[in-house]
Enzyme design. Structure first.
Site, short mmCIF file in Angstrom:
data_model
loop_
_atom_site.label_atom_id
_atom_site.label_comp_id
_atom_site.label_asym_id
_atom_site.label_seq_id
_atom_site.Cartn_x
_atom_site.Cartn_y
_atom_site.Cartn_z
N HIS A 275 0.88 -1.20 -0.08
CA HIS A 275 0.03 -0.14 0.06
C HIS A 275 0.78 1.35 0.03
O HIS A 275 1.02 1.93 1.08
CB HIS A 275 -1.07 -0.10 1.15
CG HIS A 275 -1.98 1.22 1.14
ND1 HIS A 275 -2.67 1.33 0.15
CD2 HIS A 275 -2.14 2.37 1.97
CE1 HIS A 275 -3.49 2.37 0.29
NE2 HIS A 275 -2.80 3.08 1.54
N ASP A 277 1.37 4.94 -0.75
CA ASP A 277 0.46 5.96 -1.34
C ASP A 277 1.26 6.71 -2.38
O ASP A 277 2.65 6.92 -2.06
CB ASP A 277 0.24 6.78 -0.06
CG ASP A 277 -0.74 6.39 0.91
OD1 ASP A 277 -1.71 5.71 0.49
OD2 ASP A 277 -0.68 6.78 2.00
N ASP A 387 -7.85 1.98 0.97
CA ASP A 387 -7.90 3.05 1.97
C ASP A 387 -8.38 4.34 1.33
O ASP A 387 -8.35 5.30 2.04
CB ASP A 387 -6.11 3.24 2.04
CG ASP A 387 -5.95 4.41 3.18
OD1 ASP A 387 -6.57 4.42 4.24
OD2 ASP A 387 -4.97 5.03 3.19
N HIS A 591 -5.99 9.41 -3.30
CA HIS A 591 -6.73 9.50 -2.20
C HIS A 591 -6.12 10.23 -1.06
O HIS A 591 -6.75 10.32 0.06
CB HIS A 591 -7.17 7.96 -1.78
CG HIS A 591 -6.22 7.31 -1.23
ND1 HIS A 591 -5.90 6.08 -1.91
CD2 HIS A 591 -5.60 7.15 0.11
CE1 HIS A 591 -5.07 5.25 -1.09
NE2 HIS A 591 -4.90 6.20 -0.04
#
Length: 1018
Positions: A275, A277, A387, A591
């Site tokens: 994950h 970002d 997320d 996001h």
């Protein structure tokens, strides 16, 4: 305590039998990061442990050389390079990291806080020669711990490894201009170590068993057996002779480690994950390097463990690796073809799922899936947003039509009021599309595969009894890093272990296949999946949101007019330029960018990207419109919004005079009036909007005794996560701006000026001659801290529900509070408009860049009902960007009469797609496509991705009704057919010119047509 003490003070320190020094030299990069070849050509200077290196966001290259001692690498050991560039014991994603290269420029692996050794040639006398690119990324989470968690714990001490900087110092680290130039890290150690493999294995055995011990019933026989075995291990292990006794000590644990899991134990498919970002507490340029570190770590683990499978989303990150690390990308490609490195998601980035427009979400999939197909020969079958901050009801239809059949997230585990009732279920979208969905029941996308996480998954799995399998994502996350050897060791030991769930290393597709098999009739969740947290992300960083909204609509215009001109042979379609612009815009929808929850650096870059995008798109629009309009003496008005004329909706341009002026405001004894043939809008002497009368019905939109377009300022200090959250408590402290500094008529506008604190606001009211909406332009010079600015419209309507625009339609949400689900939904997202109505009479509040709203109702003393619609215009959070939303903003709103959602949608389109007048033109432009049904809208017109010259027309049903419609291309065509969002045929039906295309739409259905112009056959 005996076991823990033995492990931490005696066994752990013996993991490395011997340590040997190495020679280190260094070169600090004076500016932004440089490629390997440029770095290694510099003059490196001697460097030692204890020396400080690099300013915030800087880079230092270390050159490490030496030789493996002759007697190392034997008798159950291996040799490794250990690099400690100054790590703390905190989360790994938020501090220094590094990437190790060989002298030829090939990548070895990443160096992370909990994964900072590199295997080297263990042969005695082997040469050591590595370059280490170290990034001095500051720890932007310090503020969170310093000001939030510590105070919540009543002044508890900070975690080990944390300094106690002043809040302002930490916050300003997010901007390189204010971050400072002093070095922030100290090199602790660069050395060769001889790792004892038996000690390593025993440490992992003990870790798994100690974790399991903590999850078992204190009275269980299994717990007693494990404890007894661990005590025997302590008896056998001689602290003075670890090397000789470690193997016998391990052997006494073999039976408890070999005892199989209970037949009914929960089954977990463990998928490696990171994950990463695409931006957050670091800029996108650092994400490029984080991707290289993470992916190289993963490839190293795959070399050691052939059963290890890793899933990574975001085509953008793969594209970065291909561009900047081509050798690494080729290694990834090999593992993808083996099925072990699995691209998931099918999207360009893990975008926000609330605020991107419908066509933007389509392009997330179109660009992402096309990249995966082009580079790897595959399409992702799993949509993947672990997320993102809530999920639009339009998502199932979009995801299914983009080639995926499953969806994974875990974010709704963050709900602050209600718990989602399912972990494996069918999610039904707005149009009836259903996608198979899973939430990992351990509530994380970054498990360490420890006993607590595994037990939580087993304990919380909502479908137990009906099904017994869930998915766990393991690996250090948020800032990347991914799985570690210790996590894989835990997976192997927990494969079939009594007292624990069964753990199998596998892929997402393997999990979803097993979940479908074991749960053939899953429960159904209908509609949006609203996250009961992070409600402030609809409003934070208003300039980023304005840039997104404007870019989406400029792209619509650029594609529409370029495609119209191209199919008529007037220009060459700008495929490459448009794709490049889309990639930029889609990246900004990540996001933590579009929601406004990143550091200042990220948002400064986003605003600059949007500025450049606007310039490029205006040029494309101008080129296409000039080609279409020709040269002459006329004025041609181009309109990219759906316009209904003669019962046909069309997108075209007509010869017309200049757009008519707004009506002039009138001054009266009681205030001011704006009026035309449709509405009368009255203001009192203080400039408050006190009446809005629809001439057709005689009804006043404004509730008795109230004023609309009132600016309200609230205290906005959430308990946690400042940029993310709005807490319900904000409602209890409000200041209304009802006493202006001045009211004046300027030309054809009514201007009302206010001041508050250090800020000033100018509200400009305008009414066009033919509109049923008054335009409200709010210019705010905003210099408040931790405040929320709303614009309030109390309306004389009894509306049980509000219609809010989302992608390809709208959702209906109650205006009342009956349940805890209603109670938690106190701030919601809408795109261009909201509509509230009472029978056949209603109101629209449209906007130009605002997403956050709250809509409630109350009963007055006179028995009437006031429905209150409020837009959230601005916030002023201080973390992670202390300057968030400071400065000048221009926000556009309209209030008008709208009988139904189609009238509301029309107002929203017109505000965001104003007509463009082109002078010195020759003729109007026939619409490239016309639609017979008023509720069917054209969302996009473009040329096909394969550059064939075929026209793509994306339509959707907007009213929520079943309807038949004729679609008439404005050009000669040979063939037309329906496709999915990836532009692949969906059925055998085709239409041939001169036949019109007749389609039946179900409510909110998206339809994509592919049309081959006749000229393409010449």
């Amino acid at each position: 305590m005996r076991i823990g003490n033995l492990v931490s003070t005696r066994l752990g320190p013996r993991l490395f039998r011997r340590v040997a020094p190495l020679t280190v030299t260094a070169w600090e990069v004076p500016g932004e990061p440089v490629p390997f070849a440029e770095a290694v050509s510099q003059s490196f200077q001697p460097f030692s442990a204890g020396d400080r290196w690099s300013r915030p966001w800087g880079t230092t290259w270390f050159h490490v050389t030496g030789q493996v001692p002759e007697d190392w690498g034997h008798d159950g050991t291996t040799v490794q390079l250990l690099v400690d560039i100054g790590f703390s014991g905190l989360l790994p994603a938020f501090q220094a990291e590094a990437l190790v290269y060989r002298p030829d420029g090939s990548i070895v692996k990443g160096i992370e806080p909990f994964n900072h050794v590199v295997d080297v040639d263990p042969a005695g006398g082997a040469e050591i020669d590595f370059y280490v690119e170290a990034a001095s990324n500051p720890n932007m989470l310090e503020h969170f711990f310093v000001t939030t968690l510590a105070s919540a714990a009543g002044g508890a001490p900070l975690p080990s490894g944390f300094a106690s900087p002043r809040r302002a110092d930490v916050l300003h680290l997010g901007d390189p201009a204010t971050a400072g130039t002093d070095p922030i890290y100290t090199l602790r150690q660069v050395a060769l170590v001889e790792r004892d493999l038996a000690v390593d294995a025993l440490l992992q055995d003990v870790s798994v068993l100690m974790g399991l011990l903590g999850q078992l019933d204190p009275a269980s026989p299994r717990r007693a057996a494990i404890r007894h075995a661990l005590e025997r291990m302590c008896d056998i292990l001689d602290p003075d002779d670890i090397a000789t006794t470690v193997t016998p000590a391990r052997s006494v644990l073999s039976d408890v480690l070999a005892s199989p899991a209970h037949p009914s134990a929960h089954s977990i498919v463990a998928v490696g994950h990171a994950h990463l970002d695409s931006a957050w507490l670091w800029p996108t340029r650092e994400t490029v390097r984080k991707a290289a570190r993470t992916f190289s770590n993963v490839l190293t683990l795959m070399d050691a463990d052939p059963g290890f499978v890793f899933a990574a989303s975001s085509a953008q990150q793969f594209a970065w690796v291909k561009q900047f690390y081509p050798e690494l990308f080729e290694r990834i490609r090999e593992r993808v073809h083996e099925g072990r490195f699995v691209p998931v998601g099918g999207m360009w980035v893990e975008s926000d799922a609330n605020m991107p427009g419908g066509e933007a979400l389509v392009r997330q999939f179109l660009l992402g899936q096309n990249f995966f197909l082009r580079e790897f020969g595959i399409l992702s079958s799993e949509a993947w947003l672990p997320d993102s901050f809530g999920f639009t009801a339009a998502f199932p239809q979009i995801a299914l039509s983009a080639g995926t059949d499953s969806f994974l997230t875990q974010k709704l585990s963050w709900n602050d009021t209600n718990r989602m009732p399912h972990h494996t279920f069918l999610w039904e979208g707005l149009d009836g599309s259903r996608i198979f969905t899973h939430f990992p029941p351990n509530d994380t996308y970054g498990s360490d595969l420890g006993a607590a996480d595994l037990a939580k998954a087993q304990r919380q799995y909502a479908e137990r009894g009906a099904s017994n399998v869930s998915l766990t994502l393991f690996g250090w996350s948020d800032g990347g890093g991914g799985p570690t050897p210790e996590m894989l060791g835990a997976a192997r030991r927990n494969g079939d272990l009594e007292g624990a769930p069964r753990v199998t290393l596998g892929s997402p597709s393997q999990f979803f296949a097993e979940a479908r098999r074991t749960l053939p009739e899953p429960a159904v969740w209908y509609g949006e999946m609203y996250l009961e947290a992070h409600r402030g992300t609809y409003t934070s960083q208003a300039r980023t949101k304005l840039g997104n909204r404007r870019s989406e609509h400029l792209l619509r215009e650029a594609e529409l007019w370029s495609a119209t001109a191209a199919v008529r042979g007037l220009i060459d379609y700008p495929y490459g330029e448009l794709e490049s612009i889309w990639q930029t815009v889609l990246l900004q929808q990540f996001h933590d960018i579009l929601p406004g929850s990143a550091i200042a650096w990220v948002h400064d870059e986003a605003e600059e990207h949007y500025r450049q995008v606007a310039v490029r798109l205006e040029e494309l629009i101008g080129t296409a419109q000039r080609a279409l309009a020709g040269h002459g003496t006329e004025t041609v008005v181009f309109n990219a919004a759906p316009v209904i004329a003669d019962a046909v909706t069309a997108l075209g341009a007509t010869v017309a005079g200049a757009p008519g002026p707004a009506v002039a405001p009138e001054r009266t004894d009681s205030g001011y009036v704006l009026q035309n043939d449709r509405v009368v809008v009255r203001f009192d002497t203080t400039g408050l909007l006190v009446s809005f009368v629809d001439r057709n019905t005689g009804r006043d939109l404004i509730a008795p005794g109230e004023a609309a377009s009132v600016l309200q300022i609230f205290r906005d200090i959430p308990a946690m996560f400042e940029a993310w959250d709005i807490d319900r408590s904000y409602q209890r402290s409000v200041t209304e701006l009802r006493t202006p500094d001045s009211v004046e008529i300027t030309d054809r506008d009514l201007l009302v000026r206010h001041s508050y604190g250090n800020s000033s606001v100018v509200q400009r009211y305008r009414l066009a001659g033919s509109d049923a909406e008054v335009q409200i332009e709010t210019t705010v010079d905003w210099h408040e801290q931790e405040k929320l600015l709303k614009l309030a419209f109390p309306l004389d309507l009894r509306a049980d529900q509000a219609a809010s625009e989302i992608q390809f339609g709208h959702v209906l949400r109650p205006t009342f509070v009956n349940t805890t689900w209603d109670h938690a939904r106190f701030e919601t997202v809408a795109h261009r408009w909201v509509h509230v109505s009472e029978g056949g009479f209603g109101a629209v509040v449209a906007n130009g860049s605002t997403y956050g709203h709250d809509i409630t109702r109350s009963v007055r003393d006179d028995g009437g009902t006031t429905t209150l619609v409020r837009e959230s215009l601005l916030r002023a959070p201080k973390y992670p960007d202390p300057e968030a939303d400071q400065g000048v903003h221009v926000l556009r709103t309209s209030l008008g009469v709208a009988a139904d959602v189609l009238h509301a949608a029309s107002a929203g389109y017109r505000m965001n797609l104003p007509a463009r007048a082109v002078d010195n033109a020759d003729h109007g432009v026939e619409p490239v496509v016309s639609i017979s049904a008023p509720s069917v809208y054209v969302e996009a017109v473009k040329l096909a991705e394969d550059r064939s010259g075929d026209l793509i027309v994306r339509l959707y049903e907007a009213a929520g009704t079943r309807v038949r419609s004729l679609i008439r291309p404005g050009f000669a065509f040979t063939t037309a057919w329906s496709t999915d969002l990836l532009e692949r045929p969906v059925d055998e039906q085709k239409w041939h010119s001169p036949d019109s295309i007749e389609l039946e739409f179900r409510p909110f259905q998206i339809v994509t047509l592919r049309i081959t112009p006749e000229r393409a056959k010449s």
